[in-house]
Design an enzyme around this catalytic site. Structure first.
Site, mmCIF file in Angstrom:
data_model
loop_
_atom_site.group_PDB
_atom_site.id
_atom_site.type_symbol
_atom_site.label_atom_id
_atom_site.label_comp_id
_atom_site.label_asym_id
_atom_site.label_seq_id
_atom_site.Cartn_x
_atom_site.Cartn_y
_atom_site.Cartn_z
ATOM 1 N N HIS A 87 0.780 -1.302 0.606
ATOM 2 C CA HIS A 87 0.006 0.009 -0.257
ATOM 3 C C HIS A 87 0.837 0.902 -0.049
ATOM 4 C CE1 HIS A 87 -1.914 -3.296 2.370
ATOM 5 N NE2 HIS A 87 -3.548 -2.284 2.452
ATOM 6 N N ASP A 102 2.386 1.666 3.418
ATOM 7 C CA ASP A 102 3.351 1.042 3.899
ATOM 8 C C ASP A 102 4.794 1.965 3.587
ATOM 9 O OD1 ASP A 102 1.120 -0.497 4.589
ATOM 10 O OD2 ASP A 102 1.253 -1.731 2.142
#
Length: 440
Positions: free
Chosen positions: A101, A104
């Site tokens: 993501h 992240d």
């Protein structure tokens, strides 16, 4: 930064007799099965969020695992340390892909999305620098449109036009990063695309807005050279009580309803199948027979628990039946992403490796046994014979769509009563599966 995972060697194949915990017993990357190398059948990927970010924290307690990698978390230095750790980790395991993501990768700036985007540019430059000369690349990427409070009422399904714009901005940026990093896919996981109560929800409005956002994503992605596959990852609940992408069948119907089925396929997660009341194989089969099986999140859930436990796969029955579907599908557009996390008490660097060795080995074993199941042929022969009444006569006319309701009725009236449809032989077929798994 020097070696992070010290005293952990490169993980190699040693065979099923090996007692070395830092070895593969079944995953032999170069072994050829049904005409392809095992590494081609099993394009494994590391999930950035669990492996490099998750510390074992849960709703009842703080984290148990140190994922700082020697650097203060919440900084760009820590973001780069995670890159260093991830690449070293993948090299030691022979994993060629990662998934992420957007947030992240870097600490999100809650005050200014422009700062977040600058950080994403910086960290992806660093990833490209560190992976240069290696065969490590992005499998797929996605935008986290569920953690930030602005998405409390959804992203594509939000009631706020401003929040909808922020969702579009995140998708646009991550599509650009996916192209930059050579990603094979882009995933829509509707973490908050759903509702808590229908008392305050216009379902038709929300679903049409979600579809419109996806259409704009496809248009933009193709315009910047993204040639990969878009994926939907079905999930029935958690965090929302009811999510629109409940399961594969629901998601496929949504895509076809809105004309998105030419660009999208399913990214099936085993644990989400459990939450939907299905088996992993069921979700793969429904996707496959609809021509929509594209990628897999390789994990497992606990049927005794009603939430997303994201355990590492360990059940050879599950992986054999999963790989059966994948082989029948001719492979995957995406890959096998370990959206899995070590258990909270498994809190050392060694446990990170043990977890992946377990997952990679059990999918390799599943591949071996699925190929044997297909080559054995008894189950497929039984299924073929089960429907043999459609090979000729009135059955053939039914399949050819060359009959009418009246003709079928007349046929039944002449018969007076049908012959027995025959035994399903479930227990016999289950014994064949056991024979393949344990009898040879």
């Amino acid at each position: 930064m020097g070696e992070i995972f010290k005293n952990i060697p490169e993980i190699k194949f040693e065979g099923k007799e090996s007692k070395n915990p830092f070895s593969f017993r079944y995953y032999d990357a170069d072994r050829v099965i049904m005409g392809k190398k095992m590494s081609e059948h099993l394009p494994f990927a590391m999930a950035w969020w669990h492996n490099l970010s998750a510390t074992g924290a849960d709703m009842f307690g703080a984290g148990t695992t140190d994922k700082s990698f020697g650097v203060k978390p919440g900084t760009m230095e820590h973001a780069k340390a995670k890159v260093d750790a991830g690449i070293e980790f993948m090299k030691k395991l022979g994993i060629k892909y990662y998934c992420f993501h957007d947030v992240d990768l870097i600490p999100e700036c809650s005050e200014d999305i422009n700062v977040t985007n600058e950080r994403l540019d910086e960290i992806t430059d660093y990833i490209l620098e560190k992976t240069k000369g290696t065969d490590i690349k992005c499998l797929w990427a996605t935008a986290n449109m569920f953690s930030n409070p602005r998405f409390m009422n959804g992203a594509g399904s939000t009631n706020s036009a401003e929040v909808y714009c922020f969702a579009a901005a995140q998708i646009k940026k991550v599509l650009e990063l996916t192209v930059k990093l050579g990603g094979r896919g882009y995933v829509f996981w509707g973490g908050r695309e759903g509702y808590e109560t229908l008392l305050n929800t216009d379902v038709k409005f929300e679903q049409e807005n979600i579809a419109n956002l996806m259409k704009m994503a496809v248009e933009y992605g193709r315009s910047i050279g993204f040639k990969g596959t878009f994926f939907i990852e079905p999930k029935p609940k958690e965090p929302m009580k009811h999510q629109y992408d409940f399961d594969a069948a629901t998601s496929i119907a949504f895509l076809k309803e809105h004309g998105l089925d030419k660009d999208f396929k399913m990214n099936i997660e085993a644990n989400h199948a459990t939450l939907a009341g299905h088996t992993f194989q069921h979700e793969l089969r429904i996707s496959r027979v609809n021509g929509m099986l594209g990628s897999v999140d390789a994990n497992t859930g606990d049927p005794m628990l009603g939430w997303d436990t994201d355990e590492f796969p360990h059940n050879a029955y599950d992986t054999t039946l999963a790989m059966y579907e994948i082989l029948k599908n001719g492979g995957l557009d995406g890959g096998l992403n370990f959206d899995s996390k070590s258990r909270r008490p498994s809190n050392t660097y060694e446990d990170m490796f043990y977890s992946f060795i377990l997952g990679m080995d059990v999918f390799a074993l599943g591949l071996i046994k699925a190929a044997e199941l297909i080559e054995d042929g008894r189950i497929e022969k039984f299924v073929e014979e089960k429907y043999a009444s459609y090979n000729e006569g009135i059955g053939k006319k039914i399949l050819e769509r060359s009959t009418t309701l009246s003709e079928l009725s007349d046929y039944a009236l002449k018969l007076k009563k049908p012959s027995s449809p025959g035994s399903g032989r479930q227990e016999y077929l289950q014994s064949i599966l056991n024979d393949i798994l344990f009898g040879r």
